[in-house]
Scaffold this motif. Structure first.
Motif, PDB file in Angstrom:
ATOM      1  N   ALA A  83       0.837  -1.202   0.000  1.00 42.50           N
ATOM      2  CA  ALA A  83       0.000   0.000   0.000  1.00 42.50           C
ATOM      3  C   ALA A  83       0.869   1.248   0.000  1.00 42.50           C
ATOM      4  CB  ALA A  83      -0.917  -0.001   1.228  1.00 42.50           C
ATOM      5  N   GLY A  84       1.952   1.228   0.765  1.00 39.03           N
ATOM      6  CA  GLY A  84       2.871   2.357   0.785  1.00 39.03           C
ATOM      7  C   GLY A  84       3.574   2.551  -0.541  1.00 39.03           C
ATOM      8  N   LEU A  85       3.917   1.434  -1.194  1.00 38.64           N
ATOM      9  CA  LEU A  85       4.554   1.522  -2.510  1.00 38.64           C
ATOM     10  C   LEU A  85       3.613   2.174  -3.515  1.00 38.64           C
ATOM     11  CD1 LEU A  85       6.915   0.744  -4.423  1.00 38.64           C
ATOM     12  CD2 LEU A  85       5.736  -1.428  -4.806  1.00 38.64           C
ATOM     13  N   ALA A  86       2.341   1.777  -3.484  1.00 38.51           N
ATOM     14  CA  ALA A  86       1.364   2.345  -4.409  1.00 38.51           C
ATOM     15  C   ALA A  86       1.162   3.835  -4.154  1.00 38.51           C
ATOM     16  CB  ALA A  86       0.028   1.604  -4.290  1.00 38.51           C
ATOM     17  N   MET A  87       1.024   4.225  -2.888  1.00 37.25           N
ATOM     18  CA  MET A  87       0.825   5.635  -2.570  1.00 37.25           C
ATOM     19  C   MET A  87       2.098   6.434  -2.822  1.00 37.25           C
ATOM     20  SD  MET A  87      -1.532   5.355   0.877  1.00 37.25           S
ATOM     21  CE  MET A  87      -1.753   7.134   0.978  1.00 37.25           C
ATOM     22  N   PRO A 101       5.106  12.809  -3.419  1.00 35.98           N
ATOM     23  CA  PRO A 101       6.539  13.127  -3.416  1.00 35.98           C
ATOM     24  C   PRO A 101       7.276  12.526  -2.231  1.00 35.98           C
ATOM     25  CG  PRO A 101       5.244  15.018  -2.720  1.00 35.98           C
ATOM     26  CD  PRO A 101       4.262  13.989  -3.192  1.00 35.98           C
ATOM     27  N   ALA A 102       8.615  12.415  -2.447  1.00 34.95           N
ATOM     28  CA  ALA A 102       9.529  11.940  -1.407  1.00 34.95           C
ATOM     29  C   ALA A 102       9.023  10.608  -0.846  1.00 34.95           C
ATOM     30  CB  ALA A 102       9.695  12.995  -0.326  1.00 34.95           C
ATOM     31  N   GLN A 103       9.095  10.447   0.489  1.00 37.81           N
ATOM     32  CA  GLN A 103       8.651   9.207   1.124  1.00 37.81           C
ATOM     33  C   GLN A 103       7.301   9.372   1.799  1.00 37.81           C
ATOM     34  OE1 GLN A 103      10.339   6.266   0.803  1.00 37.81           O
ATOM     35  NE2 GLN A 103      11.573   7.479  -0.604  1.00 37.81           N
ATOM     36  N   LEU A 104       6.604  10.472   1.491  1.00 42.93           N
ATOM     37  CA  LEU A 104       5.337  10.762   2.150  1.00 42.93           C
ATOM     38  C   LEU A 104       4.318   9.656   1.914  1.00 42.93           C
ATOM     39  CD1 LEU A 104       3.487  12.679   3.719  1.00 42.93           C
ATOM     40  CD2 LEU A 104       2.958  13.811   1.551  1.00 42.93           C
ATOM     41  N   GLY A 105       4.128   9.264   0.654  1.00 48.01           N
ATOM     42  CA  GLY A 105       3.145   8.243   0.342  1.00 48.01           C
ATOM     43  C   GLY A 105       3.503   6.895   0.927  1.00 48.01           C
TER      44      GLY A 105
END
Length: 330
Positions: free
Chosen positions: A101-105, A110-114
């Motif tokens: 889910a984090g990879l998709a977001m 931007p950056a590591q926010l998603g």
């Protein structure tokens, strides 16, 4: 597991309607960015199409290349599971869902926010935002692994062509060594993160204080998972090169792969959509010194992107929809 002394945060329930439309917005944003990224790379895909048609997709290299994709992300999930259990114990399956889910977001934001948001929103605890520190350490471990192996690759490159290498590359080598040293010192003095001397920063301490509670064994386990993951996608790079008939001596192959991932790690990704452009440019520059045709190395890097990034992102879209944007206890 261990008690970290965190105080549960107050939950703020939202209506199901708001949650539904928030998910719709997130999914539309991710799908839009996937479409834009693929469209921007249309020329590159066309250039590589001929090599893809001639590649032996029934070979052992192709089979192992695909097989290592779930291994790659399972190792990332293992690293996340080791580090986030200070906030909330989760299973490896739950960790994998959060990572995807984090990879998709992260593909859209931007950056590591998603990436961080996807992982934290997959947690059940009302202390989920205190896992920011765990997410920072997880990303830092992967950065540190790439820096370590990349520095070794750069040293080998400098030794082989010591007379031809400009002073700037030696300066980069010593800068990388200094960065590794500072990273080690930060890990050694991590316990001080729980009580920062700056009053204006103390209000945010709870979000990263978990990093101060890790034992040395936990950090070494996390770094071991990060290193194994690095070696996994490095092996995938080698297999992709083999698939597209790129054959170099072992030293040049290992050095080149290490330098590509070093460049991808330290070069800022100005393309907010993905790291695809950085990977392409770095690969063509590094392997160009050994006269590897640009289209061949481009075919290999695009293949890696498709199976290691795009395919897991598409799987992660499902878990983005399953995210609970409110605390599960509320």
């Amino acid at each position: 597991m261990q008690s970290n002394g965190f105080v549960p945060q107050r939950s703020y329930p939202r209506t199901k309607k708001i949650v539904f439309w928030a998910k719709i917005g997130i999914l539309l944003l991710i799908v839009s960015y996937i479409f834009i990224t693929v469209t921007r790379q249309q020329h590159d895909f066309q250039s590589a199409w001929g090599y893809w048609q001639n590649a032996n997709w029934l070979s052992f290299s192709a089979f192992l290349l695909l097989l290592l994709t779930p291994v790659n992300w399972l190792l990332e999930a293992l690293k996340w599971q080791i580090l986030v259990r200070r906030v909330e114990p989760i299973t490896l399956g739950e960790a994998t869902q959060g990572v995807l889910a984090g990879l998709a977001m992260g593909f859209a934001l931007p950056a590591q926010l998603g990436d961080t948001a996807g992982r934290l929103l997959s947690l059940r605890s009302d202390q989920r935002w205190e896992g920011i520190g765990a997410a920072l350490v997880s990303g830092g471990m992967q950065f540190f692994a790439a820096l370590f192996f990349g520095t070794v690759a750069l040293f080998v490159q400098l030794q082989v062509g010591a007379k031809e290498m400009p002073m700037a590359q030696w300066a980069l080598f010593w800068l990388l060594l200094l960065t590794l040293l500072l990273g080690g010192l930060a890990g050694w003095f991590r316990h001080r993160l729980a009580h920062l001397p700056f009053r204006w920063m103390q209000r945010w301490e709870k979000y990263w204080a978990v990093a101060a509670h890790y034992t040395t064994a936990e950090l070494w386990l996390a770094f071991g998972a990060a290193s194994l993951r690095y070696l996994t996608f490095s092996l995938q790079f080698y297999l992709a090169m083999t698939l597209f008939e790129i054959h170099l001596p072992a030293r040049e192959t290992a050095t080149g792969i290490g330098l590509v991932y070093l460049g991808k790690t330290i070069i800022p990704a100005f393309n907010l959509l993905s790291d695809l452009g950085v990977r392409e440019a770095t690969s063509m520059w590094v392997f160009g010194q050994w006269q590897v045709p640009a289209t061949q190395i481009l075919s290999a890097t695009l293949t890696l992107w498709l199976i290691n990034i795009l395919a897991p992102v598409l799987v992660g879209l499902f878990w983005v929809w399953k995210l609970k944007l409110t605390n599960r206890s509320s």
